[in-house]
Write a protein that holds these residues in place. Structure first.
Motif, PDB file in Angstrom:
ATOM      1  N   UNK A  60       0.989  -1.130  -0.059  1.00 29.81           N
ATOM      2  CA  UNK A  60      -0.066   0.003  -0.136  1.00 29.81           C
ATOM      3  C   UNK A  60       0.728   1.126   0.005  1.00 29.81           C
ATOM      4  N   UNK A  61       1.948   1.285   0.882  1.00 27.32           N
ATOM      5  CA  UNK A  61       2.980   2.157   0.892  1.00 27.32           C
ATOM      6  C   UNK A  61       3.591   2.596  -0.541  1.00 27.32           C
ATOM      7  N   UNK A  62       4.023   1.673  -1.143  1.00 26.16           N
ATOM      8  CA  UNK A  62       4.540   1.742  -2.392  1.00 26.16           C
ATOM      9  C   UNK A  62       3.572   2.320  -3.579  1.00 26.16           C
ATOM     10  N   UNK A  63       2.372   1.629  -3.892  1.00 27.33           N
ATOM     11  CA  UNK A  63       1.554   2.047  -4.637  1.00 27.33           C
ATOM     12  C   UNK A  63       1.091   3.406  -4.391  1.00 27.33           C
ATOM     13  N   UNK A  64       1.077   3.899  -3.241  1.00 31.33           N
ATOM     14  CA  UNK A  64       1.047   5.544  -2.945  1.00 31.33           C
ATOM     15  C   UNK A  64       1.926   6.233  -3.188  1.00 31.33           C
ATOM     16  N   UNK A  65       3.136   6.135  -2.672  1.00 40.17           N
ATOM     17  CA  UNK A  65       4.025   7.196  -2.666  1.00 40.17           C
ATOM     18  C   UNK A  65       5.058   7.024  -3.915  1.00 40.17           C
ATOM     19  N   UNK A  66       5.219   5.961  -4.763  1.00 40.77           N
ATOM     20  CA  UNK A  66       5.797   6.030  -5.952  1.00 40.77           C
ATOM     21  C   UNK A  66       5.345   6.944  -7.084  1.00 40.77           C
ATOM     22  N   UNK A  67       3.849   6.610  -7.384  1.00 43.89           N
ATOM     23  CA  UNK A  67       3.123   7.570  -8.297  1.00 43.89           C
ATOM     24  C   UNK A  67       3.145   9.074  -7.889  1.00 43.89           C
ATOM     25  N   UNK A  68       2.937   9.268  -6.529  1.00 40.49           N
ATOM     26  CA  UNK A  68       3.029  10.557  -5.940  1.00 40.49           C
ATOM     27  C   UNK A  68       4.280  11.244  -6.286  1.00 40.49           C
ATOM     28  N   UNK A  69       5.484  10.539  -6.008  1.00 41.58           N
ATOM     29  CA  UNK A  69       6.748  11.471  -6.001  1.00 41.58           C
ATOM     30  C   UNK A  69       6.986  11.487  -7.645  1.00 41.58           C
ATOM     31  N   UNK A  70       6.547  10.459  -8.313  1.00 42.29           N
ATOM     32  CA  UNK A  70       6.947  10.722  -9.746  1.00 42.29           C
ATOM     33  C   UNK A  70       6.073  11.918 -10.347  1.00 42.29           C
ATOM     34  N   UNK A  71       4.902  11.932 -10.004  1.00 40.06           N
ATOM     35  CA  UNK A  71       4.039  13.092 -10.636  1.00 40.06           C
ATOM     36  C   UNK A  71       4.382  14.232 -10.007  1.00 40.06           C
TER      37      UNK A  71
END
Length: 334
Positions: free
Chosen positions: A248-259
């Motif tokens: 859950x942490x991975x699928x939330x933070x990785x796209x957020x940081x990329x965007x």
């Protein structure tokens, strides 16, 4: 002087979805609609199961229900504009409606980050201090954590709301997403854009940054505790309870940081990439979180199966009653 667009007024913005791919919006809408359906049904089912099943009235599942509720609200917030652009080509949105949607999108996003911190604390207490778990994480403490998370969001979002509500914008501009996103909207602000940009950056770094640091620190302590366990099976069992949360942490933070990087640091990023990242950022966690937790947690998986079986059994009974009613009607007519 206001900037006008031929297709919209000076008091509204134009939403876009996947710039350059307008001719295939109908086809793109099919998988997007499926993802929205999965997100709505999956999170609703987890909420219903946790509310109705008394055996799930524990802190771990309370935090999971909070995560599902936030994901559900985030999905509902963006669904009308995304499907409106893809299905009906309704691009125009008033500035007031845009600001409201922007506030909701970022509020629920920050809330999800805070809920993930609460879930990390739950895993830390369960693995590192199992004897104190039931003493510290009571139902009352879970409620206090939930209220603290909400109050924290209100306090930090209030200054940004004041600045944006008193600001003026260049109307008739085209945004990069099918929803209103803060770095995209403030580019068209007449005055104080640097202030709201700074505050948005501060919130991103402070709220999400401190949340991520706390989660990483929690897992460092968890890993140290797990490695101190002699039995390999116990090590594996302890780590397996954290798999869902790590996903859950991975699928939330990785796209957020990329965007965030695409918008703030790499200004030359193609708009279609920014739009794709934004949709992934808002759709991926609500879609994957229910799937991850239902597949991994046996109790929730069993409850979902029972719920489906109950619906199928109820449907069979209704069809049987209707069949008997039709038979009686035909026999009486003869």
């Amino acid at each position: 002087m206001l900037i006008f667009n031929n297709t919209t007024s000076s008091s509204s913005f134009l939403l876009t979805a996947f710039p350059g791919l307008e001719l295939v919006h109908v086809w793109i809408s099919i998988p997007v609609c499926c993802l929205y359906t999965i997100a709505l049904l999956g999170n609703s089912m987890i909420l219903i199961i946790i509310i109705t099943e008394r055996r799930l009235h524990k802190p771990m599942y309370y935090f999971l229900s909070m995560l599902s509720a936030v994901d559900l609200c985030l999905t509902i917030t963006t669904l009308p504009t995304v499907l409106g652009v893809l299905w009906f080509h309704v691009q125009e949105i008033s500035i007031k409606a845009c600001l409201i949607q922007m506030f909701l999108v970022h509020s629920f996003s920050f809330l999800e980050s805070s809920v993930l911190v609460a879930m990390a604390f739950d895993r830390f207490m369960a693995i590192c201090n199992p004897l104190q778990y039931a003493v510290v994480l009571t139902n009352g403490m879970s409620l206090v954590i939930a209220l603290t998370v909400c109050m924290r969001q209100v306090i930090f979002s209030f200054p940004c709301v004041i600045i944006l509500s008193n600001g003026s914008f260049h109307g008739g501009q085209e945004l990069s997403h099918p929803f209103c996103y803060h770095p995209d909207v403030i580019k068209f602000m007449y005055s104080k854009s640097w202030l709201t940009d700074f505050w948005g950056m501060f919130l991103q770094l402070y709220l999400n940054g401190t949340d991520l640091l706390f989660i990483l620190f929690s897992y460092i302590l968890i890993l140290r505790t797990v490695l101190s366990i002699v039995a390999p099976k116990k090590q594996q069992k302890s780590l397996s309870t954290c798999v869902c949360h790590i996903c859950a942490v991975t699928v939330f933070y990785v796209p957020m940081i990329s965007l965030s990087l695409a918008h703030r640091l790499f200004s030359s990023t193609p708009r279609v990439i920014c739009s794709t990242l934004a949709n992934i950022y808002l759709l991926l966690p609500p879609v994957l979180n229910p799937i991850i937790y239902s597949l991994k947690i046996k109790v929730i998986r069993q409850a979902m199966i029972q719920l489906f079986q109950f619906k199928n059994l109820r449907g069979m009974k209704v069809r049987g009653l209707m069949g008997r009613w039709n038979q009686r009607g035909t026999s009486s007519s003869t």
